[in-house]
Scaffold this motif. Structure first.
Motif, mmCIF file in Angstrom:
data_model
loop_
_atom_site.group_PDB
_atom_site.id
_atom_site.type_symbol
_atom_site.label_atom_id
_atom_site.label_comp_id
_atom_site.label_asym_id
_atom_site.label_seq_id
_atom_site.Cartn_x
_atom_site.Cartn_y
_atom_site.Cartn_z
ATOM 1 N N ALA A 14 22.713 -25.828 -56.801
ATOM 2 C CA ALA A 14 23.085 -25.869 -55.802
ATOM 3 C C ALA A 14 22.250 -25.159 -54.595
ATOM 4 O O ALA A 14 21.404 -24.373 -54.901
ATOM 5 N N TYR A 15 22.387 -25.746 -53.220
ATOM 6 C CA TYR A 15 21.622 -24.986 -52.146
ATOM 7 C C TYR A 15 22.521 -23.783 -51.940
ATOM 8 O O TYR A 15 23.513 -23.737 -51.706
ATOM 9 N N GLN A 16 21.776 -22.459 -51.707
ATOM 10 C CA GLN A 16 22.332 -21.311 -51.381
ATOM 11 C C GLN A 16 21.686 -20.806 -50.031
ATOM 12 O O GLN A 16 20.481 -21.031 -49.877
ATOM 13 N N THR A 181 5.091 -26.185 -47.199
ATOM 14 C CA THR A 181 5.684 -27.438 -47.837
ATOM 15 C C THR A 181 7.016 -27.049 -48.261
ATOM 16 O O THR A 181 7.583 -27.630 -49.273
ATOM 17 N N THR A 182 7.595 -25.770 -47.878
ATOM 18 C CA THR A 182 9.036 -25.308 -48.445
ATOM 19 C C THR A 182 10.067 -26.315 -48.230
ATOM 20 O O THR A 182 10.845 -26.788 -48.984
ATOM 21 N N LEU A 183 10.183 -27.130 -46.922
ATOM 22 C CA LEU A 183 11.091 -27.940 -46.730
ATOM 23 C C LEU A 183 11.349 -29.181 -47.613
ATOM 24 O O LEU A 183 12.209 -29.590 -48.062
ATOM 25 N N SER A 184 10.108 -29.751 -47.628
ATOM 26 C CA SER A 184 10.051 -31.082 -48.617
ATOM 27 C C SER A 184 10.341 -30.595 -49.977
ATOM 28 O O SER A 184 10.829 -31.678 -50.591
ATOM 29 N N THR A 185 9.757 -29.740 -50.440
ATOM 30 C CA THR A 185 10.079 -29.305 -51.686
ATOM 31 C C THR A 185 11.566 -29.118 -52.054
ATOM 32 O O THR A 185 12.305 -29.394 -52.851
ATOM 33 N N LEU A 186 12.136 -28.507 -51.061
ATOM 34 C CA LEU A 186 13.696 -28.100 -51.256
ATOM 35 C C LEU A 186 14.557 -29.456 -51.236
ATOM 36 O O LEU A 186 15.630 -29.679 -51.885
ATOM 37 N N GLU A 187 14.130 -30.322 -50.334
ATOM 38 C CA GLU A 187 14.689 -31.499 -50.084
ATOM 39 C C GLU A 187 14.666 -32.261 -51.330
ATOM 40 O O GLU A 187 15.789 -33.092 -51.918
ATOM 41 N N PHE A 188 13.587 -32.222 -51.972
ATOM 42 C CA PHE A 188 13.178 -32.936 -53.500
ATOM 43 C C PHE A 188 14.341 -32.505 -54.680
ATOM 44 O O PHE A 188 14.550 -33.349 -55.351
ATOM 45 N N MET A 189 14.923 -31.390 -54.526
ATOM 46 C CA MET A 189 15.576 -30.864 -55.577
ATOM 47 C C MET A 189 16.821 -31.504 -55.897
ATOM 48 O O MET A 189 17.208 -31.397 -56.854
#
Length: 501
Positions: A14-16, A181-189
């Motif tokens: 999950a996102y924390q 590119t942290t944001l797009s990587t997190l979105e892909f999770m």
């Protein structure tokens, strides 16, 4: 659902919310704020590693068919999920043209399907026995938890190459995305929902986090893509912990245009090879060696094709977006100015575009008259610049192409089969493209020679990076072997020894 306006990381399925230091994420095309990213704390990293360790113990006990089924489910999620938001975030945070961003994400499913079946196909080897009645074989087992330190240029695709191989091998994965590119990587999770919770984590941070992950006793392998300097540091850190590492450290790829080149095709191919994603591709063609008899004709066509390219925001109709940062553009400017000071001529570009005064844009640039003493022929530029050297013939082109500390890829345009075969044999690079630069294949190894890296991604070699072998000898009918202690007396006499009373 991932919210780019919040400082989060992904762990435990999950996102924390992170308690770490935060940074604004700026669009390199207009310097507007896209969102915020965090740097996870030591406690957050530790908890994520604990979760991954626990999940990996269960995952490694799954049979190969079950793991493959779940990896196919991930591939299906990639294919079925609307990835436009992920692609748009990628364009906004690092400048990649949107068609390339959406294309990158769409190409990820194949890696999961390939490694799912590759791991099912090969679980070890039965060897010809060295003794009758003995079953002698090797088997592959998971390493544990792998660390994936990713670059900004292909943040999703290159992550999937190594994460898919690692998961197929039975490992857990900790992903450290590039800050840019942290944001797009997190979105892909979100695509990893079919996995056991905690098996995959995405932890934002910088070099200190990367070092901590490599040095942690809870990690067991490292995958890295980035600069030579950073790659050397990662390789040394991993070696210090006796951890296997695959290092893709970039390059300064040559392209040879021979006297037998199809000029129109070569010019079009050169534009893509040099300027794709503003030259921010590890396998970009940066050093061009053009045979004298075709040089002027090629340069004229190359310039015509280059001038057709549009410059602008990655979310507009533009092939050339901004460079990822001011530092990246400053390096390009330094290398172009050095080349000009040593006699190079600017044919096209060589400046910041007047149409884009804000952001980190630079015009696609062709330099002719380049020589080996210029920094641009020795360093990785990683920008939209093609440095061209005129050479006498094919042999000199090969010699000049090999005169580099890099050896990632190399390209050749020719209609001569002799030249094509000769180039494939003589070029000192991990990958050679004849008349079709930059493409890859899940079933073939990706990686470089010399300072361009260690180990391989993709193919069976890419799978082997994330698993270890175990030799097993089973004598199913135990007997006393003739060579065991104590030796018969006659052995001493047969081998010149003496019997002692």
């Amino acid at each position: 659902m991932f919210d780019p306006s919040k400082a989060v990381y992904f762990a435990g399925g999950a996102y924390q919310i992170s308690a770490g230091v935060t940074h604004d994420v700026l669009d390199p095309s207009n310097l507007n704020t896209v969102g915020i990213r965090s740097e996870v704390t030591a406690a957050e990293m530790g908890a994520a590693l604990d979760d991954a360790t626990k999940a990996q113990r269960a995952w490694s006990k799954f049979d190969a068919k079950t793991r493959a089924t779940i990896l196919h489910q991930i591939a299906s999620r990639i294919e079925a999920t609307d990835m436009r938001r992920c692609a748009e975030l990628m364009s906004r945070e690092m400048g990649k043209p949107y068609p390339e961003a959406i294309g990158e994400v769409a190409n990820c499913a194949g890696a999961f399907r390939y490694f799912a079946e590759m791991a099912r196909d090969d679980g070890g080897k039965v060897a010809g026995t060295t003794q009758a009645g003995s079953f002698q074989h090797s088997r592959y087992e998971a390493l544990g938890v792998s660390v994936h330190i990713m670059p900004f240029n292909f943040p999703i695709l290159l992550m999937c190459w190594t994460v898919a191989a690692s998961l197929a091998s039975g490992n857990g994965c900790i992903i450290k995305p590039a800050p840019a590119t942290t944001l797009s990587t997190l979105e892909f999770m979100q695509v990893f929902d079919p996995l056991p919770a905690g098996l995959v984590a995405c932890l934002p941070g910088g070099a200190e986090l990367a070092t901590a992950l490599i040095e942690s006793p809870k990690t067991h392998a490292v995958a890295f893509t980035g600069s030579v300097a950073a790659g050397r540091a990662v390789a040394m850190a991993a070696a210090g912990q006796m951890k296997p590492a695959v290092i893709e450290a970039g390059g300064s790829d040559p392209m040879i245009i021979t006297a037998n080149a199809p000029v129109d095709v070569a010019a079009a191919g050169a534009v893509t090879a040099a300027f794709h994603m503003s030259g921010q591709v590890c396998t970009s063609a940066e050093r061009f060696f053009v045979v004298d008899s075709i040089h002027d004709e090629f340069i004229a066509r190359f310039a015509e094709e280059t001038q057709r390219l549009r410059i602008g925001n990655g979310l507009t109709r533009a092939e050339i977006g901004p460079l990822v940062s001011k530092a990246a553009r400053d390096k390009v400017i330094r290398l172009v100015e050095d080349a000009k000071s040593k006699g190079a001529t600017v044919v096209v570009g060589g400046r910041i575009p007047e149409s884009e005064p804000t952001g980190w844009f630079y015009e696609p640039t062709i330099l002719t008259g380049c020589t080996q003493d210029m920094a641009i022929m020795r360093e990785e530029c990683f920008g939209p610049v093609a440095a061209v050297m005129r050479v006498a013939d094919f042999d000199q082109a090969i010699e000049r192409a090999n005169d580099s500390e890099f050896g990632l890829g190399a390209s050749v345009f020719t209609t001569s089969l002799d030249e094509a075969m000769d180039a494939a044999e003589r070029l000192e690079a991990g990958m050679v493209w004849i008349n079709n630069p930059l493409i890859d294949n899940d079933a073939l190894p990706f990686g470089g020679w010399k300072k361009s890296g260690l180990g391989r991604e993709l193919s069976r070699l890419g799978l082997d990076t994330f698993r270890r072998s175990k030799m097993v000898i089973i004598d199913h009918k135990p007997v006393v072997q003739g060579w065991w202690y104590p030796y018969p007396d006659e052995w001493f006499y047969e081998h010149g020894g003496r019997k002692h009373s």
